[in-house]
Design an enzyme around this catalytic site. Structure first.
Site, PDB file in Angstrom:
ATOM      1  N   HIS A 224      55.565  46.997 143.984  1.00 57.89           N
ATOM      2  CA  HIS A 224      54.807  47.832 144.919  1.00 57.89           C
ATOM      3  C   HIS A 224      55.051  49.314 144.639  1.00 57.89           C
ATOM      4  O   HIS A 224      54.154  50.136 144.710  1.00 57.89           O
ATOM      5  CB  HIS A 224      55.195  47.493 146.368  1.00 57.89           C
ATOM      6  CG  HIS A 224      56.677  47.406 146.602  1.00 57.89           C
ATOM      7  ND1 HIS A 224      57.530  46.715 145.764  1.00 57.89           N
ATOM      8  CD2 HIS A 224      57.471  47.952 147.556  1.00 57.89           C
ATOM      9  CE1 HIS A 224      58.763  46.840 146.207  1.00 57.89           C
ATOM     10  NE2 HIS A 224      58.761  47.582 147.288  1.00 57.89           N
TER      11      HIS A 224
ATOM     12  N   LYS B 251      66.373  52.518 145.314  1.00 56.52           N
ATOM     13  CA  LYS B 251      65.044  53.111 145.179  1.00 56.52           C
ATOM     14  C   LYS B 251      65.080  54.331 144.265  1.00 56.52           C
ATOM     15  O   LYS B 251      64.176  54.560 143.472  1.00 56.52           O
ATOM     16  CB  LYS B 251      64.522  53.536 146.558  1.00 56.52           C
ATOM     17  CG  LYS B 251      64.108  52.376 147.396  1.00 56.52           C
ATOM     18  CD  LYS B 251      63.143  52.748 148.487  1.00 56.52           C
ATOM     19  CE  LYS B 251      63.533  53.953 149.267  1.00 56.52           C
ATOM     20  NZ  LYS B 251      62.760  54.070 150.516  1.00 56.52           N
TER      21      LYS B 251
ATOM     22  N   LYS C 265      60.696  44.353 136.802  1.00 63.88           N
ATOM     23  CA  LYS C 265      60.328  44.705 138.182  1.00 63.88           C
ATOM     24  C   LYS C 265      59.557  46.031 138.209  1.00 63.88           C
ATOM     25  O   LYS C 265      58.543  46.149 138.897  1.00 63.88           O
ATOM     26  CB  LYS C 265      61.594  44.799 139.066  1.00 63.88           C
ATOM     27  CG  LYS C 265      61.257  45.122 140.504  1.00 63.88           C
ATOM     28  CD  LYS C 265      62.459  45.254 141.429  1.00 63.88           C
ATOM     29  CE  LYS C 265      61.991  45.763 142.795  1.00 63.88           C
ATOM     30  NZ  LYS C 265      63.076  46.122 143.698  1.00 63.88           N
TER      31      LYS C 265
ATOM     32  N   ASP D 110      58.125  55.532 151.466  1.00 68.98           N
ATOM     33  CA  ASP D 110      58.597  54.653 152.530  1.00 68.98           C
ATOM     34  C   ASP D 110      58.081  53.270 152.187  1.00 68.98           C
ATOM     35  O   ASP D 110      56.943  53.106 151.738  1.00 68.98           O
ATOM     36  CB  ASP D 110      58.108  55.095 153.906  1.00 68.98           C
ATOM     37  CG  ASP D 110      58.930  54.420 155.002  1.00 68.98           C
ATOM     38  OD1 ASP D 110      60.157  54.618 155.026  1.00 68.98           O
ATOM     39  OD2 ASP D 110      58.354  53.662 155.803  1.00 68.98           O
ATOM     40  N   SER D 111      58.940  52.287 152.343  1.00 65.70           N
ATOM     41  CA  SER D 111      58.561  50.954 151.899  1.00 65.70           C
ATOM     42  C   SER D 111      59.146  49.911 152.818  1.00 65.70           C
ATOM     43  O   SER D 111      59.982  50.214 153.682  1.00 65.70           O
ATOM     44  CB  SER D 111      59.050  50.741 150.466  1.00 65.70           C
ATOM     45  OG  SER D 111      60.442  50.983 150.402  1.00 65.70           O
TER      46      SER D 111
ATOM     47  N   PHE E 195      67.454  45.182 144.885  1.00 65.41           N
ATOM     48  CA  PHE E 195      68.169  45.511 146.118  1.00 65.41           C
ATOM     49  C   PHE E 195      67.404  44.894 147.280  1.00 65.41           C
ATOM     50  O   PHE E 195      66.401  44.195 147.086  1.00 65.41           O
ATOM     51  CB  PHE E 195      68.305  47.034 146.277  1.00 65.41           C
ATOM     52  CG  PHE E 195      67.003  47.747 146.509  1.00 65.41           C
ATOM     53  CD1 PHE E 195      66.153  48.042 145.452  1.00 65.41           C
ATOM     54  CD2 PHE E 195      66.589  48.100 147.790  1.00 65.41           C
ATOM     55  CE1 PHE E 195      64.935  48.683 145.668  1.00 65.41           C
ATOM     56  CE2 PHE E 195      65.374  48.751 148.014  1.00 65.41           C
ATOM     57  CZ  PHE E 195      64.549  49.039 146.942  1.00 65.41           C
ATOM     58  N   GLY E 196      67.845  45.151 148.490  1.00 63.89           N
ATOM     59  CA  GLY E 196      67.118  44.721 149.689  1.00 63.89           C
ATOM     60  C   GLY E 196      66.822  43.228 149.709  1.00 63.89           C
ATOM     61  O   GLY E 196      67.715  42.386 149.549  1.00 63.89           O
ATOM     62  N   TYR E 197      65.546  42.906 149.896  1.00 63.07           N
ATOM     63  CA  TYR E 197      65.119  41.505 150.043  1.00 63.07           C
ATOM     64  C   TYR E 197      64.843  40.825 148.697  1.00 63.07           C
ATOM     65  O   TYR E 197      64.380  39.686 148.659  1.00 63.07           O
ATOM     66  CB  TYR E 197      63.860  41.443 150.928  1.00 63.07           C
ATOM     67  CG  TYR E 197      64.109  41.933 152.340  1.00 63.07           C
ATOM     68  CD1 TYR E 197      64.500  41.054 153.344  1.00 63.07           C
ATOM     69  CD2 TYR E 197      63.988  43.285 152.667  1.00 63.07           C
ATOM     70  CE1 TYR E 197      64.753  41.500 154.637  1.00 63.07           C
ATOM     71  CE2 TYR E 197      64.238  43.742 153.963  1.00 63.07           C
ATOM     72  CZ  TYR E 197      64.620  42.848 154.935  1.00 63.07           C
ATOM     73  OH  TYR E 197      64.882  43.298 156.209  1.00 63.07           O
TER      74      TYR E 197
HETATM   75  P1  IMP Z   1      63.016  52.807 153.549  1.00 64.19           P
HETATM   76  O1  IMP Z   1      64.195  53.316 152.803  1.00 64.19           O
HETATM   77  O2  IMP Z   1      62.889  53.300 154.930  1.00 64.19           O
HETATM   78  O3  IMP Z   1      61.748  52.941 152.741  1.00 64.19           O
HETATM   79  O4  IMP Z   1      63.279  51.237 153.748  1.00 64.19           O
HETATM   80  C1  IMP Z   1      62.950  50.357 152.762  1.00 64.19           C
HETATM   81  C2  IMP Z   1      63.566  48.993 153.061  1.00 64.19           C
HETATM   82  O5  IMP Z   1      62.579  48.008 152.730  1.00 64.19           O
HETATM   83  C3  IMP Z   1      64.762  48.723 152.140  1.00 64.19           C
HETATM   84  O6  IMP Z   1      65.975  49.052 152.734  1.00 64.19           O
HETATM   85  C4  IMP Z   1      64.631  47.229 151.892  1.00 64.19           C
HETATM   86  O7  IMP Z   1      65.186  46.527 152.979  1.00 64.19           O
HETATM   87  C5  IMP Z   1      63.116  47.010 151.901  1.00 64.19           C
HETATM   88  N1  IMP Z   1      62.544  47.195 150.523  1.00 64.19           N
HETATM   89  C6  IMP Z   1      61.676  48.136 150.124  1.00 64.19           C
HETATM   90  N2  IMP Z   1      61.390  48.020 148.807  1.00 64.19           N
HETATM   91  C7  IMP Z   1      62.128  46.987 148.370  1.00 64.19           C
HETATM   92  C8  IMP Z   1      62.297  46.405 147.069  1.00 64.19           C
HETATM   93  O8  IMP Z   1      61.725  46.816 146.047  1.00 64.19           O
HETATM   94  N3  IMP Z   1      63.133  45.369 147.013  1.00 64.19           N
HETATM   95  C9  IMP Z   1      63.778  44.893 148.113  1.00 64.19           C
HETATM   96  N4  IMP Z   1      63.698  45.406 149.323  1.00 64.19           N
HETATM   97  C10 IMP Z   1      62.865  46.457 149.471  1.00 64.19           C
END
Ligand code: IMP
Length: 200
Positions: free
Chosen positions: A181, A12, A176, A68-69, A153-155
């Site tokens: 979002h 992020k 991207k 937060d995402s 990253f993530g999903y």
């Molecule tokens: P945060 O750090 O509490 O905002 O948690 C965000 C989590 O949501 C991340 O660890 C991912 O699992 C997921 N996430 C949020 N944005 C993305 C993205 O752009 N790509 C993939 N996963 C995302």
């Protein structure tokens, strides 16, 4: 203006730093100041973003930006939402989380695999700012049957944006960053900060 960026997630952080480059802010990652993320005890994206921003502003004595995402999956009743990073447990990896999601969606056919990423970004002038500036962005898509790609990253390896056949992990970072979002939320925030005369 020096602004502390309240995120410990390197994926992020990379995306936000690129997206925020034109703003005229001198961004400092909270990790560079030895600041750790507080527990995310909120139940909404807005609450958690504000908890992180106030904590960073208090610790750094600077204005702060936090996001937060997470991802909301229709067939899972909107889960994992604010718990996206912890879907498979407190110290789950991205790999654990996306495989748990694939397992939960095992019997769900392609037409019912809709998903939506959310991002809330907040700017506070200081830890007690009574009027934080919020912005929200979403990105629509669906969950693939198997992971593909190694970007993002993530999903991202299982998220197929609407009208695309590739997963988000098969897009370049620039692709991207133009449609995500986070990009939508940031654009809204920048417009708001410019209107308020806070950013150039
Ligand atoms: P945060 O750090 O509490 O905002 O948690 C965000 C989590 O949501 C991340 O660890 C991912 O699992 C997921 N996430 C949020 N944005 C993305 C993205 O752009 N790509 C993939 N996963 C995302």
């Amino acid at each position: 203006m020096r602004v502390v960026l309240a995120s410990g997630n390197s994926g992020k952080l990379r995306e936000l730093t690129t997206l925020l480059a034109p703003l005229g802010f001198e961004l400092v990652a909270q990790s560079a100041l030895g600041i750790h993320s507080p527990p995310e005890t909120g139940t909404t994206f807005m609450e958690n973003a504000l908890i992180k921003a106030r904590h960073a502003a208090r610790s750094a004595r600077l204005p702060a930006l936090a996001d937060d995402s997470g991802i909301e999956v229709a067939a899972l009743g909107g889960r994992p939402g604010v718990y996206s990073a912890r879907f498979a447990g407190e110290s789950a990896s991205d790999h654990d989380n996306l495989h748990k999601m694939l397992a939960e969606l095992h019997d769900v056919p392609a037409e019912f695999r809709q998903a939506r990423y959310h991002c809330v970004i907040v700017f506070v002038r200081g830890p007690e700012d009574p009027d934080p500036v919020f912005a929200h962005g979403t990105w629509e898509g669906q969950i693939a049957l198997a992971p593909r790609g190694c970007g993002g990253f993530g999903y991202d390896p299982i998220f197929v944006p609407a009208n695309l056949h590739r997963t988000a992990a098969e897009m370049t970072a620039a692709e991207k960053n133009a449609v995500s979002h986070r990009a939508h939320a940031l654009l809204a925030l920048v417009n708001e900060l410019r209107e308020m005369g806070i950013a150039s």
